[in-house]
Design a protein around this motif. Structure first.
Motif, short mmCIF file in Angstrom:
data_model
loop_
_atom_site.label_atom_id
_atom_site.label_comp_id
_atom_site.label_asym_id
_atom_site.label_seq_id
_atom_site.Cartn_x
_atom_site.Cartn_y
_atom_site.Cartn_z
N GLU A 1 -7.48 -5.05 1.82
CA GLU A 1 -7.33 -4.01 2.30
C GLU A 1 -8.41 -3.33 3.21
OE1 GLU A 1 -7.01 -1.22 -0.76
OE2 GLU A 1 -5.10 -1.76 -1.13
N ASN B 1 1.94 2.09 2.00
CA ASN B 1 0.31 1.79 2.43
C ASN B 1 0.12 0.24 2.24
OD1 ASN B 1 0.57 4.65 2.57
ND2 ASN B 1 -0.04 4.84 0.16
N LYS B 2 0.95 -0.64 1.48
CA LYS B 2 0.56 -1.81 1.26
C LYS B 2 0.50 -2.88 3.02
CE LYS B 2 1.39 -3.20 -3.42
NZ LYS B 2 2.28 -3.34 -4.67
N GLU C 1 3.80 3.47 -2.09
CA GLU C 1 2.71 2.73 -1.97
C GLU C 1 3.72 1.18 -1.18
OE1 GLU C 1 1.03 -0.38 -5.73
OE2 GLU C 1 2.38 1.36 -6.61
N SER D 1 -0.77 6.69 3.42
CA SER D 1 -2.37 6.95 3.67
C SER D 1 -2.10 8.05 5.32
CB SER D 1 -2.77 5.99 3.87
OG SER D 1 -2.38 4.82 3.11
N GLU D 2 -3.17 8.01 4.92
CA GLU D 2 -3.46 9.80 6.67
C GLU D 2 -3.76 8.46 7.21
OE1 GLU D 2 -8.37 9.79 5.80
OE2 GLU D 2 -6.95 11.53 5.38
N GLU D 3 -3.53 7.10 7.65
CA GLU D 3 -3.78 6.12 8.85
C GLU D 3 -2.49 6.27 9.44
OE1 GLU D 3 -6.92 5.07 6.01
OE2 GLU D 3 -4.75 5.98 5.70
N TYR E 1 0.46 -1.58 5.47
CA TYR E 1 -0.25 -1.16 6.63
C TYR E 1 -1.65 -1.87 6.31
CZ TYR E 1 -4.13 1.79 8.14
OH TYR E 1 -5.66 2.73 9.11
N HIS E 2 -2.29 -1.87 5.11
CA HIS E 2 -3.51 -2.66 4.74
C HIS E 2 -3.67 -3.76 5.47
CE1 HIS E 2 -5.78 0.66 3.24
NE2 HIS E 2 -5.26 0.98 2.27
#
Length: 248
Positions: free
Chosen positions: A247, A21-22, A18, A48-50, A24-25
């Motif tokens: 996000e 992912n945070k 998580e 995340s897939e990105e 990345y966003h």
């Protein structure tokens, strides 16, 4: 324009997927140019897939020592400019200036904790992929001595890089040093002891300095520790939620 690279490291179980992912966003919201986000990890579950997953280069290393592998000349065939970011940061403003500042140079931030080996903090480092291969080669050659005598990767990095450009101080700030985050020493030493034990809670909110683009959290607390409530003698920083939740 060739996409820039943003790199992070997740090793072991200290930080969950998580947090990657945070990060990345937050990068996506605050970077107005094409980029590829990479995570060096031995466990990609939940990412995340990105996010482009890069395997650990040397699985005999632990923790922050893996960060030195980003300076290899053959870094997974990648090229161009890269920005390394630790997971325990909060991005609060545009990252574009961090890429535009003194093109071609290696740029980092001052280490406000202090060390006999270096003056930089490797939580935020911008560099040209392959240009610092000697950092990795030297680490490999002196592997045992470095890991025994130095506290972490930034000690070695700061010692061997002859010239590091330092970002303007107000761009990357410390939660502990720059955000008025420490509670007042109520009741003198007794109050400080009670706050460290969590018996007495500090009053008020930590303050985000104007113009800050990144807030770093060195040591404890991590962002998750203060986003909802105080942590020992450190004040709450509820504004972190705002930057976590952007996000799109």
């Amino acid at each position: 324009m060739t996409p820039v690279n943003v790199i992070c490291l997740k090793w072991g179980n200290k930080y969950p997927a998580e947090d990657v992912n945070k990060l990345y966003h937050m990068v996506k919201h605050n970077l107005d140019r094409d980029f590829v986000f990479h995570c060096i990890t031995e466990d990609s579950q939940g990412l995340s897939e990105e996010i482009q997953v890069l395997p650990l280069y040397d699985d005999t290393l632990t923790g922050w020592w893996h960060k030195l592998s980003i300076y290899r000349k053959d870094f997974y065939g990648l090229e161009g400019t890269a920005l390394f970011l630790d997971l325990d940061i909060v991005i609060t403003g545009s990252l574009d200036n961090l890429f535009d500042y003194k093109p071609g140079a290696t740029c980092s931030i001052l280490d406000k904790g202090g060390s006999k080996w270096n003056v930089i903090n490797s939580s935020v480092v911008r560099f040209e992929i392959g240009a610092l291969n000697y950092v990795w080669e030297g680490f490999q050659y002196n592997h045992d001595w470095i890991m025994h005598n130095m506290h972490g990767d930034q000690d070695w990095l700061g010692l061997v890089i002859p010239s590091v450009e330092v970002y303007p101080e107000n761009w990357v700030v410390s939660y502990k040093k720059d955000c008025r985050a420490k509670g007042w020493k109520l009741l003198g030493h007794l109050g400080e002891v009670l706050m460290k034990k969590g018996i007495l809670k500090p009053i008020g909110e930590a303050v985000l300095p104007a113009g800050a683009k990144i807030v770093i959290f060195h040591g404890k607390p991590d962002p998750i520790d203060v986003v909802y409530k105080p942590y020992k003698q450190w004040k709450r920083a509820s504004w972190i939620q705002l930057y976590w939740n952007r996000e799109n």
